[in-house]
Design an enzyme around this catalytic site. Structure first.
Site, PDB file in Angstrom:
ATOM      1  N   ILE A  72      90.775 152.145  99.944  1.00 27.11           N
ATOM      2  CA  ILE A  72      91.537 150.985  99.490  1.00 27.11           C
ATOM      3  C   ILE A  72      92.689 150.886 100.489  1.00 27.11           C
ATOM      4  O   ILE A  72      93.375 151.869 100.759  1.00 27.11           O
ATOM      5  CB  ILE A  72      92.037 151.147  98.022  1.00 27.11           C
ATOM      6  CG1 ILE A  72      92.835 149.913  97.588  1.00 27.11           C
ATOM      7  CG2 ILE A  72      92.832 152.413  97.803  1.00 27.11           C
ATOM      8  CD1 ILE A  72      93.139 149.879  96.071  1.00 27.11           C
ATOM      9  N   SER A  73      92.847 149.706 101.090  1.00 23.96           N
ATOM     10  CA  SER A  73      93.827 149.565 102.178  1.00 23.96           C
ATOM     11  C   SER A  73      95.253 149.820 101.699  1.00 23.96           C
ATOM     12  O   SER A  73      95.579 149.635 100.530  1.00 23.96           O
ATOM     13  CB  SER A  73      93.755 148.159 102.783  1.00 23.96           C
ATOM     14  OG  SER A  73      92.618 148.023 103.576  1.00 23.96           O
ATOM     15  N   GLN A  74      96.070 150.211 102.659  1.00 16.89           N
ATOM     16  CA  GLN A  74      97.505 150.387 102.415  1.00 16.89           C
ATOM     17  C   GLN A  74      98.085 149.035 101.963  1.00 16.89           C
ATOM     18  O   GLN A  74      97.783 147.998 102.555  1.00 16.89           O
ATOM     19  CB  GLN A  74      98.119 150.802 103.748  1.00 16.89           C
ATOM     20  CG  GLN A  74      99.584 151.105 103.718  1.00 16.89           C
ATOM     21  CD  GLN A  74     100.097 151.465 105.116  1.00 16.89           C
ATOM     22  OE1 GLN A  74      99.314 151.684 106.040  1.00 16.89           O
ATOM     23  NE2 GLN A  74     101.391 151.511 105.265  1.00 16.89           N
TER      24      GLN A  74
END
Length: 213
Positions: free
Chosen positions: A63-65
Site C-alpha cells: 500500500i503506497s506511502q
C-alpha cells in the site's frame, strides 16, 4: 471494520505530515484525512496505518506511502466528474482517494488475489469505482478511452504507448518511470502526437508487471 476517534486523530496527524512535505491541494488533504487507511491493511499493521510509510499487502505488493498517494493525486489535478484510469488497484486506497474526490474511476489490477479482495472490499466502504478490471495495465483500457487522466501506481521501466494514446487532449498521465528507482513523471497531452513532459524527483514503487502470455 471500525473507525474510531483515535483513528481519526491519527489521520489528522498524517494530514499535517503530508502537508509539511509540501502537499497543498486542500481536497486531496481532506481525502487523506477522511479515508480509513487502516481498513486497507492487514490488522497486524494497524499501528503503522497512519505513519507516512508504504507497507506490504497481499501478493508481494504494497500500500503506497500516503505522501506518494497525495503527491500523485495532486499532479492529476482531479476535478469532480473526471474520468480517470488507474493502473494497479492494489489495496484500493488510491482508488478510494480518487472516488472521494468525485472522479469516475476505472482501475486495472494484474494480481488476481488483490483484484478479488479489493473488488469486494471497496463497495463495502462506500467507494464505488465505475469499473474494476483484472488485466494487463500496460494495455490500458481502450474500450473506455479517452480519459481525463491516467495514474500508474507501480514502477514502469518505460512509458506504455497505449496509455499515452488513451489520454484526452489536455489529459494528464502520472507515472513513476525507472527500474530500481523511479522518477515521477507527468505527461500532458497537447495534441495528437504532442506531449509535454515534467519530472518530479525520485520515488520507489513495486514494479509494474506485464502480462507475458
Amino acid at each position: 471494520m471500525k473507525d474510531t476517534f483515535k483513528h481519526k486523530g491519527l489521520r489528522q496527524q498524517l494530514v499535517n505530515i503530508v502537508k509539511n512535505k509540501g502537499i497543498t491541494d486542500e481536497a486531496v488533504l481532506k481525502s487523506i484525512g477522511k479515508i480509513p487507511r487502516h481498513l486497507f491493511m492487514d490488522s497486524g499493521f494497524l499501528e503503522h496505518a497512519y505513519q507516512d510509510k508504504a507497507f506490504p499487502i497481499a501478493a508481494d505488493q504494497t500500500i503506497s506511502q500516503p505522501y506518494t498517494v497525495a503527491f500523485q493525486t495532486e499532479l492529476l489535478q482531479v476535478k469532480k466528474g473526471d474520468k480517470i484510469l488507474e493502473i494497479g488497484t492494489g489495496s484500493g486506497y488510491q482508488t478510494a482517494v480518487l472516488c472521494d474526490l468525485g472522479a469516475k474511476v476505472y482501475s486495472i489490477e494484474r494480481q488476481l488475489e488483490l483484484f478479488k479482495k479489493t473488488s469486494k472490499f471497496l463497495p463495502k466502504l462506500g467507494y464505488r469505482a465505475k469499473k474494476l478490471v483484472f488485466g494487463d495495465g500496460y494495455k490500458g483500457l481502450k474500450e473506455e478511452a479517452p480519459f481525463d487522466s491516467i495514474i500508474v501506481t507501480a514502477g514502469a521501466p518505460f512509458v506504455p504507448k497505449p496509455l499515452l494514446s488513451q489520454l484526452k487532449i489536455g489529459g494528464r498521465l502520472v507515472i513513476p518511470v525507472g527500474d530500481d528507482v523511479q522518477v515521477m513523471t507527468l505527461f500532458i497531452r497537447k495534441g495528437t502526437k504532442d506531449f509535454e513532459q515534467h519530472e518530479y524527483g525520485e520515488f520507489r514503487f513495486v514494479p509494474l508487471l506485464e502480462d507475458k502470455n
